[in-house]
Design an enzyme around this catalytic site. Sequence first.
Site, mmCIF file in Angstrom:
data_model
loop_
_atom_site.group_PDB
_atom_site.id
_atom_site.type_symbol
_atom_site.label_atom_id
_atom_site.label_comp_id
_atom_site.label_asym_id
_atom_site.label_seq_id
_atom_site.Cartn_x
_atom_site.Cartn_y
_atom_site.Cartn_z
ATOM 1 N N SER A 83 0.798 -1.228 0.000
ATOM 2 C CA SER A 83 0.000 0.000 0.000
ATOM 3 C C SER A 83 0.827 1.272 0.000
ATOM 4 O O SER A 83 0.261 2.367 -0.084
ATOM 5 C CB SER A 83 -0.968 -0.006 1.182
ATOM 6 O OG SER A 83 -2.107 -0.781 0.868
ATOM 7 N N LYS A 86 0.108 3.750 -2.729
ATOM 8 C CA LYS A 86 -0.844 4.855 -2.614
ATOM 9 C C LYS A 86 -0.152 6.217 -2.515
ATOM 10 O O LYS A 86 -0.785 7.246 -2.761
ATOM 11 C CB LYS A 86 -1.753 4.641 -1.411
ATOM 12 C CG LYS A 86 -2.693 3.443 -1.525
ATOM 13 C CD LYS A 86 -3.593 3.345 -0.319
ATOM 14 C CE LYS A 86 -4.601 2.203 -0.448
ATOM 15 N NZ LYS A 86 -3.982 0.875 -0.316
ATOM 16 N N ASP A 176 -9.220 -12.990 -3.349
ATOM 17 C CA ASP A 176 -9.457 -11.734 -2.650
ATOM 18 C C ASP A 176 -10.807 -11.126 -3.015
ATOM 19 O O ASP A 176 -11.312 -10.255 -2.300
ATOM 20 C CB ASP A 176 -8.366 -10.712 -3.006
ATOM 21 C CG ASP A 176 -7.071 -10.944 -2.247
ATOM 22 O OD1 ASP A 176 -7.118 -11.590 -1.188
ATOM 23 O OD2 ASP A 176 -6.020 -10.483 -2.726
ATOM 24 N N SER A 330 -6.340 3.597 4.412
ATOM 25 C CA SER A 330 -5.716 2.893 3.292
ATOM 26 C C SER A 330 -6.781 2.232 2.419
ATOM 27 O O SER A 330 -6.771 1.028 2.200
ATOM 28 C CB SER A 330 -4.725 1.848 3.801
ATOM 29 O OG SER A 330 -3.982 1.293 2.730
ATOM 30 N N ASN A 331 -7.705 3.029 1.926
ATOM 31 C CA ASN A 331 -8.851 2.515 1.191
ATOM 32 C C ASN A 331 -8.461 2.192 -0.248
ATOM 33 O O ASN A 331 -8.205 3.082 -1.061
ATOM 34 C CB ASN A 331 -9.979 3.556 1.220
ATOM 35 C CG ASN A 331 -11.291 3.000 0.748
ATOM 36 O OD1 ASN A 331 -11.396 2.489 -0.349
ATOM 37 N ND2 ASN A 331 -12.313 3.102 1.594
ATOM 38 N N ASN A 332 -8.414 0.902 -0.563
ATOM 39 C CA ASN A 332 -8.013 0.465 -1.900
ATOM 40 C C ASN A 332 -8.955 0.983 -2.985
ATOM 41 O O ASN A 332 -8.524 1.386 -4.062
ATOM 42 C CB ASN A 332 -7.957 -1.053 -1.963
ATOM 43 C CG ASN A 332 -6.784 -1.627 -1.206
ATOM 44 O OD1 ASN A 332 -5.912 -0.897 -0.733
ATOM 45 N ND2 ASN A 332 -6.748 -2.934 -1.059
#
Length: 560
Positions: A83, A86, A176, A330-332
């Site tokens: 992540s 990002k 996932d 940490s919003n994908n």
Amino acid sequence: MHRRHFPRALALLALVATAATAAAPGATAESPTPATTHLRATIDTILADARLAGAQASVVVVDTSTGQPLYDRNGDRRLVPASNTKLLTSTAALELLGPGHRFSTDVRASGKRRAGLLSGNLYLRGGGDPTMLAADYDALAAQVAADGVRVVTGNLVADDTRYDRTRLGPDWTWDDEPYYYAAQVSALTVAPDTDYDAGTVIVHAAPADRAGAPPVVTTTPATGYVRVDNRAQTVSDGDTSISIEREHGDNTVVVTGQIAVGDEPASDWVTVWEPTGYAADVFRAALHRHGVRVLGRTVLGQPTPETADPVARHDSMSLGELMTPFLKLSNNGHAEVLTKEIGRVLSGSGTWTAGLTAISEYVADTGMDTGRLRQRDGSGLSRRNLIPAAEFVDLLSAVRAEPWFATWYAALPIAGQPAVRRRHPAQPDGRHAGRGQRARQDRQPDRCLRALRLRHQRRWSAAGVLHPAEQLPHGVGEVVGGPDRRGTGRLPRGWCVDGSGGRAGGAGDAAHPGGRRMLLGQTDHLLSDGREARTRLPARRALRPDGPVGGPPPSGHHVR
């Protein structure tokens, strides 16, 4: 590729791991100060831990005032950034879209209108807003009713054509797909709560009032788009062990396991298959509540005619405001929407390819050598992303001079001090899930890795160590703590340790501006034998620094 050089005003720790042994650090200064020598020895000791056998660390520490590297272990090696990807996506979005950028969702009508009758179609046009809640669709429906529309003879058309129809990122693993961190991406979607995990629904399983009966299953938001296959059972006593899983390829959610009479409901976030239809279902139900009947079908994926008349509109929060839930949590999904939005705005193509091309051009301008990195998605979920730790330094150095830097810096996550608090999902009766609820942190990608981040009050800026998830040393403060109550005294005075209780796989936990702390974060990895590991972050260990906390970042001092 052309590489620009900037004064290195900040430094980076990249958190990655592969099945290889870490190389020894190279020399970074001819005559290191005692403090630098101590720093290097401390990091070397941590990285020499036997529990890191088979792992690989990439650590870069740079003097933020001179740009002089103080420590470099595998800084130029291309490893999976998880992540930390990002960082590229968020800075590119702020620069290319602007902090004031907003997403608009609107309703338009085609055909003739007479009194309350619309002889034509009603269009719900998505603008990519990942924060659209059921309440926002209800507000749009209220605007439609207030505009005088009572009956629509045609169809309800859900227009998601701002972006392409590729729903899942390149290289994402199929297993996932049911989980909230890998939700399908659409320009028209729904978030169930203010964590804004768009394209998901929260499924609640509450015990029945008697043993032997199935639990009572509800969803947030209420929607008929998801079908529940309830195979679970209420028991008189015993532990709650509810599993909530969506079947691949449709919206059947299978609930299995048991829950005890009187126990709190169990809840979990589940992705939906085709979020455009999900948004249309929520909006159609809202229209019905406000007395607007649509006689035709729900049609997905058709564009809104240019001649359609505006009826209702909702604008999102600004991009600058969105940075907080995006980076703190940490919003994908936010990262992937921003990638496609960048492509749409800059080239007219709302695709991963167009967005990633623009991001690559931007980070090259900041000084990153794009010939040495590979970015395959916006969030870091792809296992084919590769970025050397040293390349982040140029990006982070450049963005300090940007007018939006303070907004971005404030949105970076801080271990143990989340500006956005993850809430337990509210139950239909207003209660919150407690015992029996599967913790949100447990639904992380099944590949996790612990990392320590160090920060000193002066010009040392960042360092780190990686731990396989199931091998995290017990009592981090005892292992690498500072003086006095901070542990064994192996670190210089002014260090402290704080464990994060936030969600895993984050963009990285930034040191608190002006403070002095050691932070515990997490990123993804695969174990050396190919097995996958699941873990959650430990309970927070609150050992506070003596020095000041809060306020803007001091000049020439930043940690990522």
